[in-house]
Design an enzyme around this catalytic site. Structure first.
Site, PDB file in Angstrom:
ATOM      1  N   HIS A  71     -27.136   6.882  20.966  1.00 46.60           N
ATOM      2  CA  HIS A  71     -28.586   7.040  21.011  1.00 46.60           C
ATOM      3  C   HIS A  71     -29.172   6.059  22.021  1.00 46.60           C
ATOM      4  CE1 HIS A  71     -27.979   7.905  16.413  1.00 46.60           C
ATOM      5  NE2 HIS A  71     -27.537   8.907  17.153  1.00 46.60           N
ATOM      6  N   TYR A 134     -30.403  -4.674  14.410  1.00 48.17           N
ATOM      7  CA  TYR A 134     -31.113  -4.384  15.658  1.00 48.17           C
ATOM      8  C   TYR A 134     -32.421  -5.169  15.657  1.00 48.17           C
ATOM      9  CZ  TYR A 134     -28.537   0.116  15.134  1.00 48.17           C
ATOM     10  OH  TYR A 134     -27.608   1.099  14.923  1.00 48.17           O
TER      11      TYR A 134
END
Length: 474
Positions: A71, A134
């Protein structure tokens, strides 16, 4: 696999531009371990961009072999492992020459990696109970997800060598259905927005960036920067920089009641709106300044000189410069005696010359011409070269001249005698007229812009080219 303790904080470049792996100091004892996962000051000192993270996400994966990706999101990410171990794969899905480049490595809690916007992120867990974190600089939303770029984990071009073959790995149905590289539309770069794109400098910037889809141009009719509400129409997350080529430049009219209000609205209030937008969205702001911020008492002006404007126009330009100077990412480009595609001194003198008119021209104001084609090239250089942010003088180079000297050059270049031009003092020329004061010396020291790697052309060379491209008779 045991965590390696007490590493030195170190950056390692990779084959994908902007993707950097970091060794993190992890401190452990009989109780467990501790690490500074994100330390802005230390990491910026190593070259990590200040990407201003706003959200932290954690992906927990129960079983080894869990595989997620590939992604590419429309934001920057700082990725690390909280616990466990992963094999990571990153593929450049940005528009450009490195599209399709691949980097792979294993990460444990003693490492992290910075992933710029548009680089595809994927990982496969190598241990049970792995947590993957993240740190991102934009807020996730369903709308933002529509801007993702995806690549199939099994793409033959990327040819990622997964430690656990994908047929035995845990994948989502969505990840299995992503396209191959040949069918991926690359993620375009963030755009540069040029405001005031219909003026002389705006036209030069249009020519400089001709055909480049990453640069957007708007005139006053499309985006009135004096109206704060107009800024709400833009999704500023899609932009990297604003070039402000808009300004109120009617020097004499600025001394009137109406002109004074217009000058402050365009040169200060509008600039404050641009500056606020740049700060809030981490944009680079390029702003055009003027020699009129000085009184001209010095023979030449460098970037360290303090403001000393003589008239309203100069006062508003100085105030605008002060506003822009507080934007963390800014370039103030200071020019003098601007010449471009439009009504200007050179075009007027050329028209007078071919009609045989003998003008009187001021001979006690000294400076250099600044051709918009060269200003535009200099702006592009600053944005693309990574030059230090700050103020840069940018005019054409060569010997300083008076307006009368330049008029004489124009007459010669169109085939008329220099003697047709008569030099007069500023006082004599404007006698009986209500005009703004002019700085007598407008020479800009060009040392700083040259040290950045951009060397402006001599004004004479630019003048010859300008006159050669235009039919001056009207």
């Amino acid at each position: 696999m045991a965590i390696e303790f007490s590493k030195k904080l170190t950056a390692h470049e990779t084959a994908i531009p902007g993707v950097v792996v970091y060794d993190l100091p992890v401190h452990g004892d009989n109780r467990g371990w501790f690490k500074e996962n994100w330390q802005r000051e230390k990491m910026m000192a190593l070259g990590l961009p200040d990407f201003r993270p706003v959200q932290n996400n954690v992906s927990f994966n129960e079983k080894a072999g869990t595989t997620r990706g590939i992604h590419a999101e429309p934001w920057d990410k700082f990725v690390s492992v909280a616990t466990g171990r992963i094999f990571g794969a990153w593929v450049d899905l940005r528009e450009g020459p490195t599209f399709g480049a691949v980097f792979t490595t294993e990460l444990d809690p003693s490492q992290a990696i910075f992933i710029p916007r548009g680089v595809g992120n994927a990982f496969q867990t190598l241990e049970d109970n792995t947590a993957y974190t993240y740190l991102v600089n934009d807020h996730w939303s369903a709308d933002a997800q529509s801007q993702y770029t995806f690549l199939n984990l099994a793409d033959e071009s990327a040819a990622v060598r997964w430690p656990i073959p994908l047929e035995r790995a845990e994948l989502s149905d969505k990840d299995r259905a992503h396209p191959r590289l040949a069918d991926v539309v690359p993620m375009p770069p963030r755009k540069i927005l040029v405001v005031g794109a219909d003026g002389q400098l705006g036209k030069a910037l249009r020519a400089e960036y001709d055909g480049e889809a990453s640069v957007e141009f708007v005139g006053r009719g499309e985006f009135d920067i004096t109206r704060q509400e107009a800024f709400a129409a833009y999704n500023w997350k899609n932009y990297s920089a604003i070039i402000n080529a808009a300004a109120y430049t009617a020097v004499d009219a600025a001394e009137t009641r109406e002109g004074r209000a217009a000058a402050w609205a365009n040169n200060v209030t509008a600039v404050s709106f641009l500056a606020r937008t740049a700060v809030e969205h981490d944009l680079t702001l390029v702003h055009i300044s003027s020699d009129y911020v000085f009184d001209g008492a010095r023979h030449a002006h460098d970037e360290s000189e303090g403001f000393s404007p003589l008239g309203v126009y100069g006062q508003t330009k100085a105030a605008g410069d002060a506003v822009v100077s507080v934007v963390p990412k800014h370039y103030i480009v200071r020019t003098s005696w601007v010449i471009g595609d439009g009504n200007n001194f050179v075009r007027t003198m050329g028209s007078l010359a071919v009609r045989g008119i003998k003008p009187s021209v001021v001979n006690d104001q000294i400076g250099r011409l600044s051709f918009t084609v060269d200003i535009a090239a200099g702006i592009r250089h600053l944005l693309e070269s990574g030059a230090d942010y700050g103020t840069y003088n940018l005019s054409n180079d060569g010997d300083a001249q008076s307006w009368a000297d330049i008029a004489g050059d124009v007459y010669e270049l169109v085939g008329e005698p220099r003697a047709a031009v008569t030099g007069v003092s500023t006082e004599e020329y404007f006698k009986g007229k209500d005009v703004a004061p002019r700085p007598p010396h407008s020479i800009l020291d060009l040392t700083k812009i040259k040290e950045s790697g951009f060397v402006p052309r001599p004004a004479r060379e630019a003048l010859e080219e300008y006159l050669g491209q235009r039919v001056m008779a009207e």
